[in-house]
Design a protein around this motif. Sequence first.
Motif: not given
Length: 340
Positions: A223-231, A237-244, A289-290, A305-308
């Motif tokens: 499992a991977q989330v793009s953008g780093g472990v701390l965002q 505003r809107t933020l997208s967390l992608s696990a694609a 995915e996102t 903390q968001f966990t996928v």
Amino acid sequence: FLQAPTTLAPPAVSLSMASSLSGCSSLSVDLSSSAGSGGRAWQTPVFSAYSADNDAWAIASYLNTYFQFSPPTVIPSTMFPDDGAYSISVTLCNFLGACGSTSRTVNVMKSSDLVPSVTIPGKLQRTVSRNSALLLVPTAYTMNCNGTKSTNKLSYVWSVSSGRVSMPLLRTESSDVSKFRLSPFRLSTLTYYDIKLTVTSQVSSKSASFSLSVYVQQASLVAQVSGGVLQSISIGRTLSLSAAGSYDPDVSGATGAVAGLSFEWTCIQISPVYSTSVCPLTISGETSETLQLTADTAAIGTESQFTVRVLDSTRSSTASVVVKAQDSSAPVVTITSPTR
């Protein structure tokens, strides 16, 4: 006073030996049936040997050194260097000096018993990964009666089966037919394969086989989330967390949903108050995915903390990131770390 006859009848020399030899058999040479000794011991016989294909000098030398009438003299197989016809001649004289000669030919076929020796170094039961190449390098040779090993004139045939079902499409990809090589992703996970190598001597036509079992284990999902472990996210505003980018190591050339993966997102608040039942941000796309995040003014100063959870029918893997909600005037923060 007795004198030798003026005319002497030559002895009838009888050279008894096999007409053919196979494998590593020795040759017995017997002169005991010769006649015409005159009632006394024979003089020492003189041997010679000839072969159009090989050097026969050692055979003659051996007989002239070690021959005895009883028991018959045995020539070791090592005296015959290779396959071919060997002619052995002997001259035998009695005490009166009368001599007789004869010769016999033996056809030596050492190679008729050449049986290959074949092994594949390593365990008989092996575990491999689907995303790794499979390479098997055997040790195969024939050994002659002199103890000399040879890898020449051997043919190799590989076969693969699974559950006693032949799999002819799984053929070695190596340009060296003595080796068995398969590219990654050619085998199926959670499957046992029996791989058999048959080596045949092109000289003797005799064969030997070696088999081993290969089990293809199932890899763990990543499992991977793009953008780093701390965002960070700014208010409004809107933020997208992608696990694609999550992937199954057993699937080639695909990630995310295209690789057959499913997604489950969860959120907990970790600051300023830890709570597993509260998510200070507005979220959507919890099973895609996102994940889309939106922050309102009430979320300022919170950390979530968001966990996928990435999963298929039997496996799962998780990855987490922390998102800080801040005023729009604050700089956007991203901290990355290795994902593998």
